[in-house]
Design a protein around this motif. Structure first.
Motif, mmCIF file in Angstrom:
data_model
loop_
_atom_site.group_PDB
_atom_site.id
_atom_site.type_symbol
_atom_site.label_atom_id
_atom_site.label_comp_id
_atom_site.label_asym_id
_atom_site.label_seq_id
_atom_site.Cartn_x
_atom_site.Cartn_y
_atom_site.Cartn_z
ATOM 1 N N GLY A 1 18.777 26.731 -24.173
ATOM 2 C CA GLY A 1 18.526 26.301 -25.626
ATOM 3 C C GLY A 1 19.235 25.040 -26.007
ATOM 4 O O GLY A 1 18.615 24.424 -26.502
ATOM 5 N N THR A 2 20.509 24.708 -25.498
ATOM 6 C CA THR A 2 21.017 23.565 -25.778
ATOM 7 C C THR A 2 20.418 22.424 -25.264
ATOM 8 O O THR A 2 20.052 21.501 -26.086
ATOM 9 N N PHE A 3 20.038 22.556 -23.712
ATOM 10 C CA PHE A 3 19.057 21.441 -23.391
ATOM 11 C C PHE A 3 17.953 21.244 -24.221
ATOM 12 O O PHE A 3 17.430 19.883 -24.294
ATOM 13 N N ALA A 4 17.246 22.299 -24.652
ATOM 14 C CA ALA A 4 15.748 22.015 -25.078
ATOM 15 C C ALA A 4 15.985 21.611 -26.410
ATOM 16 O O ALA A 4 15.246 20.541 -26.911
ATOM 17 N N LEU A 5 17.067 21.735 -27.183
ATOM 18 C CA LEU A 5 17.320 21.277 -28.562
ATOM 19 C C LEU A 5 17.582 19.540 -28.376
ATOM 20 O O LEU A 5 17.021 18.903 -29.235
ATOM 21 N N ALA A 6 18.457 19.328 -27.442
ATOM 22 C CA ALA A 6 18.537 17.895 -27.056
ATOM 23 C C ALA A 6 17.491 17.210 -26.909
ATOM 24 O O ALA A 6 17.271 15.961 -27.308
ATOM 25 N N LEU A 7 16.368 17.737 -26.012
ATOM 26 C CA LEU A 7 15.220 17.311 -25.502
ATOM 27 C C LEU A 7 14.347 16.834 -26.883
ATOM 28 O O LEU A 7 13.875 16.021 -27.022
ATOM 29 N N ASN A 8 14.365 18.016 -27.570
ATOM 30 C CA ASN A 8 13.418 17.863 -28.574
ATOM 31 C C ASN A 8 13.863 16.650 -29.783
ATOM 32 O O ASN A 8 12.963 15.995 -30.206
ATOM 33 N N ILE A 9 15.299 16.661 -29.867
ATOM 34 C CA ILE A 9 15.782 15.740 -30.787
ATOM 35 C C ILE A 9 15.595 14.207 -30.207
ATOM 36 O O ILE A 9 15.276 13.293 -30.888
ATOM 37 N N SER A 10 15.600 14.125 -29.029
ATOM 38 C CA SER A 10 15.458 13.074 -28.369
ATOM 39 C C SER A 10 14.028 12.484 -28.387
ATOM 40 O O SER A 10 13.736 11.524 -28.580
ATOM 41 N N VAL A 11 13.216 13.463 -28.243
ATOM 42 C CA VAL A 11 11.554 13.044 -28.454
ATOM 43 C C VAL A 11 11.334 12.823 -29.866
ATOM 44 O O VAL A 11 10.529 11.891 -29.971
ATOM 45 N N LEU A 12 11.945 13.393 -30.762
ATOM 46 C CA LEU A 12 11.987 13.088 -32.368
ATOM 47 C C LEU A 12 12.373 11.688 -32.688
ATOM 48 O O LEU A 12 11.755 10.618 -33.391
ATOM 49 N N ARG A 13 13.533 11.349 -32.210
ATOM 50 C CA ARG A 13 14.018 10.044 -32.132
ATOM 51 C C ARG A 13 13.024 8.576 -31.627
ATOM 52 O O ARG A 13 12.888 7.801 -32.164
ATOM 53 N N ARG A 14 12.492 9.152 -30.562
ATOM 54 C CA ARG A 14 11.692 8.038 -29.647
ATOM 55 C C ARG A 14 10.279 7.939 -30.269
ATOM 56 O O ARG A 14 9.765 7.101 -29.864
ATOM 57 N N ASN A 15 9.954 8.980 -31.094
ATOM 58 C CA ASN A 15 8.687 8.920 -31.674
ATOM 59 C C ASN A 15 8.434 8.885 -32.949
ATOM 60 O O ASN A 15 7.985 10.043 -33.455
ATOM 61 N N PRO A 16 9.044 8.166 -33.920
ATOM 62 C CA PRO A 16 9.217 7.958 -35.326
ATOM 63 C C PRO A 16 7.860 8.068 -35.821
ATOM 64 O O PRO A 16 7.758 8.468 -37.075
ATOM 65 N N GLU A 17 6.896 7.361 -35.326
ATOM 66 C CA GLU A 17 5.557 7.148 -35.705
ATOM 67 C C GLU A 17 4.762 8.486 -35.433
ATOM 68 O O GLU A 17 3.476 8.735 -36.246
ATOM 69 N N ALA A 18 5.252 9.360 -34.872
ATOM 70 C CA ALA A 18 4.307 10.520 -34.120
ATOM 71 C C ALA A 18 3.843 11.380 -35.614
ATOM 72 O O ALA A 18 4.476 11.995 -36.472
ATOM 73 N N MET A 19 2.525 11.667 -35.798
ATOM 74 C CA MET A 19 2.051 12.516 -36.782
ATOM 75 C C MET A 19 1.603 13.703 -36.436
ATOM 76 O O MET A 19 1.299 13.992 -35.435
ATOM 77 N N PRO A 20 1.756 14.593 -37.549
ATOM 78 C CA PRO A 20 1.403 16.123 -37.314
ATOM 79 C C PRO A 20 -0.120 16.268 -36.955
ATOM 80 O O PRO A 20 -0.901 15.216 -37.238
ATOM 81 N N ALA A 21 -0.780 17.230 -36.194
ATOM 82 C CA ALA A 21 -2.134 17.152 -35.977
ATOM 83 C C ALA A 21 -2.807 17.451 -37.044
ATOM 84 O O ALA A 21 -2.402 18.284 -38.117
#
Lengths: 152, 152
Positions: free
Chosen positions: A132-152
């Protein structure tokens, strides 16, 4: 009689969510960190975690005064069912991160409650906490790297 | 100490799924039977059911040898979390109907297990069984009326 099959059957529900809401083209197109595990590894990891958390719950089910501990286990597995649908289904990366954070807190509470019941059951939950710790870090990293990503 | 707040908190997860995966234009465009309840009624019905099923679980939590019964309660609430995401998120009407059928069976099993523990707890689950029967009929009717409907 062990309740291990019942708890494993409950884990089949978030597993089904993971199969219904697959990564797909949207996920492949996201900017992801170099330490992202390959897609094929996630089902393997989750299978191991589901077996461990079900064995842990089955151990606690044999104990007296276990309703709070097993209630917390139910809470975390219900939250876990929601994540795949929100991340891969709605493409909501920030909401996904919030859900993982809440899930992590629920898994921690479950682990601590299990510790009061059965040491081995609590130990069996620790890989889940680590993941869970790893998954949260990964999710946050993806969030930071994709600031333009739009919801479906 | 009553565990009612914990069980209600668990019900907040399928409630959150219902808020994240809203009906929307796709649902409005479906051919629906005349006995379809207005959208606004569903949250009211679910709020009542969540309170009842949480009160029922809290009563059973006070009983001895209740692990199977509460495990079945956990199973049904986890399945319930999945439905909104699959129906409104993936637009998979047939899969939604299958999920409701499985959910109905899980709620029935929970109610029968509760009957062995506490009569009042079992009675508190019967509106949920009745609603599940109605929801399955509605899902099947929508499936028959919209044979061309494609998944999202």
């Amino acid at each position: 009689m062990t309740l291990f099959p019942l708890y494993l059957a409950i884990c089949a529900v978030p597993a089904a969510a993971g199969m219904l809401f697959r990564p797909g083209a949207w996920y492949r197109g996201l900017d992801k960190p170099g330490w992202t595990p390959p897609d094929k590894l996630f089902p393997v990891i989750w299978a191991v975690l589901y077996v461990l958390m079900s064995l842990a719950a089955a151990r606690v089910a044999g104990q007296p005064d276990n309703d709070l501990a097993l209630g917390l286990w139910a809470l975390q597995i219900t939250i876990s069912t929601l994540w795949s649908a929100v991340f891969f289904g709605l493409h909501r990366i920030r909401t996904g991160a919030v859900i993982i954070a809440v899930l992590w807190a629920a898994v921690l509470a479950t682990t601590l409650a299990f510790l009061r019941q059965d040491m081995l059951a609590a130990l069996m939950m620790t890989p889940y906490l680590a993941w869970g710790t790893f998954a949260l870090a990964l999710n946050i990293s993806v969030l930071r790297r994709n600031p333009e990503a739009m919801p479906a």
